[in-house]
Structure formats: C-alpha cells, structure tokens
Design a protein around this motif. Sequence first.
Motif, mmCIF file in Angstrom:
data_model
loop_
_atom_site.group_PDB
_atom_site.id
_atom_site.type_symbol
_atom_site.label_atom_id
_atom_site.label_comp_id
_atom_site.label_asym_id
_atom_site.label_seq_id
_atom_site.Cartn_x
_atom_site.Cartn_y
_atom_site.Cartn_z
ATOM 1 N N SER A 88 31.008 43.081 44.738
ATOM 2 C CA SER A 88 31.798 44.272 44.402
ATOM 3 C C SER A 88 31.036 45.305 43.587
ATOM 4 C CB SER A 88 33.044 43.862 43.602
ATOM 5 O OG SER A 88 32.673 43.437 42.293
ATOM 6 N N GLY A 89 29.906 44.915 42.994
ATOM 7 C CA GLY A 89 29.169 45.825 42.126
ATOM 8 C C GLY A 89 29.637 45.795 40.683
ATOM 9 N N SER A 90 30.643 44.993 40.376
ATOM 10 C CA SER A 90 31.116 44.884 38.996
ATOM 11 C C SER A 90 29.999 44.332 38.108
ATOM 12 C CB SER A 90 32.309 43.935 38.905
ATOM 13 O OG SER A 90 33.395 44.419 39.644
ATOM 14 N N LYS A 91 30.005 44.764 36.844
ATOM 15 C CA LYS A 91 29.051 44.250 35.861
ATOM 16 C C LYS A 91 29.830 43.689 34.689
ATOM 17 C CE LYS A 91 24.903 47.009 36.590
ATOM 18 N NZ LYS A 91 23.950 45.938 36.743
ATOM 19 N N PHE A 92 29.239 42.647 34.066
ATOM 20 C CA PHE A 92 29.870 41.980 32.935
ATOM 21 C C PHE A 92 28.864 41.826 31.809
ATOM 22 C CE2 PHE A 92 31.813 40.597 36.846
ATOM 23 C CZ PHE A 92 33.178 40.651 36.587
ATOM 24 N N SER A 93 29.332 41.970 30.577
ATOM 25 C CA SER A 93 28.498 41.767 29.399
ATOM 26 C C SER A 93 28.357 40.278 29.130
ATOM 27 C CB SER A 93 29.152 42.434 28.185
ATOM 28 O OG SER A 93 28.520 42.017 26.996
ATOM 29 N N LEU A 94 27.150 39.830 28.804
ATOM 30 C CA LEU A 94 26.970 38.424 28.438
ATOM 31 C C LEU A 94 27.325 38.180 26.975
ATOM 32 C CD1 LEU A 94 23.767 37.403 30.407
ATOM 33 C CD2 LEU A 94 26.124 36.690 30.796
ATOM 34 N N THR A 95 27.557 39.227 26.218
ATOM 35 C CA THR A 95 27.964 39.072 24.825
ATOM 36 C C THR A 95 29.340 38.428 24.729
ATOM 37 O OG1 THR A 95 26.695 41.022 24.239
ATOM 38 C CG2 THR A 95 28.337 40.289 22.658
ATOM 39 N N ASP A 96 30.270 38.909 25.561
ATOM 40 C CA ASP A 96 31.634 38.366 25.510
ATOM 41 C C ASP A 96 32.253 38.145 26.889
ATOM 42 O OD1 ASP A 96 32.055 40.969 26.309
ATOM 43 O OD2 ASP A 96 33.266 41.536 24.565
ATOM 44 N N GLY A 97 31.510 38.395 27.959
ATOM 45 C CA GLY A 97 32.020 38.188 29.309
ATOM 46 C C GLY A 97 32.880 39.312 29.841
ATOM 47 N N SER A 98 33.072 40.368 29.047
ATOM 48 C CA SER A 98 33.970 41.449 29.462
ATOM 49 C C SER A 98 33.331 42.328 30.538
ATOM 50 C CB SER A 98 34.341 42.309 28.253
ATOM 51 O OG SER A 98 33.183 42.959 27.750
ATOM 52 N N PRO A 99 34.179 42.933 31.382
ATOM 53 C CA PRO A 99 33.644 43.832 32.408
ATOM 54 C C PRO A 99 33.144 45.126 31.767
ATOM 55 C CG PRO A 99 36.041 43.791 32.500
ATOM 56 C CD PRO A 99 35.633 42.790 31.465
ATOM 57 N N VAL A 100 31.979 45.587 32.223
ATOM 58 C CA VAL A 100 31.433 46.849 31.722
ATOM 59 C C VAL A 100 31.289 47.871 32.838
ATOM 60 C CG1 VAL A 100 30.264 45.828 29.734
ATOM 61 C CG2 VAL A 100 29.050 45.994 31.897
ATOM 62 N N LYS A 101 31.579 47.439 34.083
ATOM 63 C CA LYS A 101 31.574 48.359 35.220
ATOM 64 C C LYS A 101 32.636 47.900 36.212
ATOM 65 C CE LYS A 101 28.769 50.214 38.944
ATOM 66 N NZ LYS A 101 27.702 49.837 39.869
ATOM 67 N N ALA A 102 33.452 48.840 36.654
ATOM 68 C CA ALA A 102 34.532 48.562 37.610
ATOM 69 C C ALA A 102 33.948 48.141 38.958
ATOM 70 C CB ALA A 102 35.408 49.803 37.745
ATOM 71 N N PRO A 103 34.745 47.490 39.784
ATOM 72 C CA PRO A 103 36.200 47.439 39.760
ATOM 73 C C PRO A 103 36.798 46.290 38.937
ATOM 74 C CG PRO A 103 35.437 46.548 41.835
ATOM 75 C CD PRO A 103 34.215 47.024 41.083
ATOM 76 N N ALA A 104 35.998 45.384 38.408
ATOM 77 C CA ALA A 104 36.554 44.256 37.642
ATOM 78 C C ALA A 104 37.273 44.757 36.387
ATOM 79 C CB ALA A 104 35.456 43.286 37.249
ATOM 80 N N THR A 105 38.386 44.102 36.065
ATOM 81 C CA THR A 105 39.133 44.428 34.850
ATOM 82 C C THR A 105 39.331 43.207 33.956
ATOM 83 O OG1 THR A 105 41.238 44.079 35.995
ATOM 84 C CG2 THR A 105 40.379 46.335 35.946
ATOM 85 N N ARG A 106 38.967 42.038 34.442
ATOM 86 C CA ARG A 106 39.111 40.801 33.672
ATOM 87 C C ARG A 106 37.738 40.251 33.317
ATOM 88 N NH1 ARG A 106 43.481 38.542 37.678
ATOM 89 N NH2 ARG A 106 45.332 39.478 36.772
ATOM 90 N N SER A 107 37.679 39.557 32.200
ATOM 91 C CA SER A 107 36.435 38.945 31.743
ATOM 92 C C SER A 107 36.076 37.733 32.588
ATOM 93 C CB SER A 107 36.569 38.505 30.280
ATOM 94 O OG SER A 107 36.747 39.622 29.446
ATOM 95 N N LEU A 108 34.812 37.354 32.523
ATOM 96 C CA LEU A 108 34.377 36.103 33.139
ATOM 97 C C LEU A 108 35.051 34.945 32.427
ATOM 98 C CD1 LEU A 108 30.532 36.777 33.368
ATOM 99 C CD2 LEU A 108 32.173 36.812 35.259
ATOM 100 N N LYS A 109 35.227 33.846 33.123
ATOM 101 C CA LYS A 109 35.802 32.641 32.515
ATOM 102 C C LYS A 109 34.760 32.052 31.573
ATOM 103 C CE LYS A 109 38.292 28.579 33.908
ATOM 104 N NZ LYS A 109 39.550 29.142 34.248
ATOM 105 N N SER A 110 35.153 31.813 30.325
ATOM 106 C CA SER A 110 34.208 31.274 29.344
ATOM 107 C C SER A 110 34.437 29.775 29.151
ATOM 108 C CB SER A 110 34.343 31.999 28.009
ATOM 109 O OG SER A 110 35.615 31.784 27.457
#
Length: 136
Positions: free
Chosen positions: A100-122
């Motif tokens: 999808s092209g979504s990006k997530f921060s490894l600091t807290d798993g949160s999305p930093v680029k859409a289309p994702a709106t939910r964090s990665l499962k920790s």
Amino acid sequence: MKKYWALALILLCWSCGKSNQGYIPDVPVSFSAPLSDPRLAALNSYGGAVLLTGGVAGIIIYREPNGGYAAYDRCSSYQPEKKCAVTLDSPTLTVTDPCSGSKFSLTDGSPVKAPATRSLKSYTVNVGNNEISVYN
C-alpha cells in the motif's frame, strides 16, 4: 417516531459494520535468543533492527536510541488480511508496506504515511542475562 429511531439504529449498525481495515490476528509469539546470536548483530547499534520469523508475517526487533528494544509484527495494519510484510527502510527509523505504500515509525509502530491509520501490532520485549525475549 419509533420507526425513525429503528431506522437510525439500523443505519448506524450497518455503517459501523464495514471497515476498510481489519485487525492483525492474534497468534502465539515466543522468541528468545542470546544477544550474541549472529542474527541479532544489528541490535548492537542504537537504531538497528532485525527481521525474524514468527508472528503473522514475521517479527521486527528494533534497538531504540535510548537503549531499549521494541518488537512489532511485520504484518501491515492496512488491510491485514493480505498479510503484507513491511520492509525495513534505510536508515532504520521506519518500515514500509510494499503493498500500500504505508510507512510506520519503529519508535512506536504508529503510521507516518497513509493510507494506514492503525499502528503495527507490538509485542512485549524483555532483556536479561544477556538474552532477549519477545512474546505476547
């Protein structure tokens, strides 16, 4: 009046029942290894990350700048039913969902680029006696 309330309730339930994002399934995770394990060599540096098997689409362990560790499932939180595994970016501050092209921060798993709106499962990380454990 009762008919209007019933119609409003039906519409509310119908609109809440559909979502473009499901949830990452719960699967047992239990990983342990000595920090000297060659697979974990990148964790010797702050900001280092490793990709391991396990979880839904794999596991990421990240060495935080403060010296702690974080662990996430590699399964993207955007349309997780596709089980698209995120890949490490360079530098390893973020990961990208190649589907999808979504990006997530490894600091807290949160999305930093859409289309994702939910964090990665920790996952929970414990370090002791020169061994790291990741579990849920």
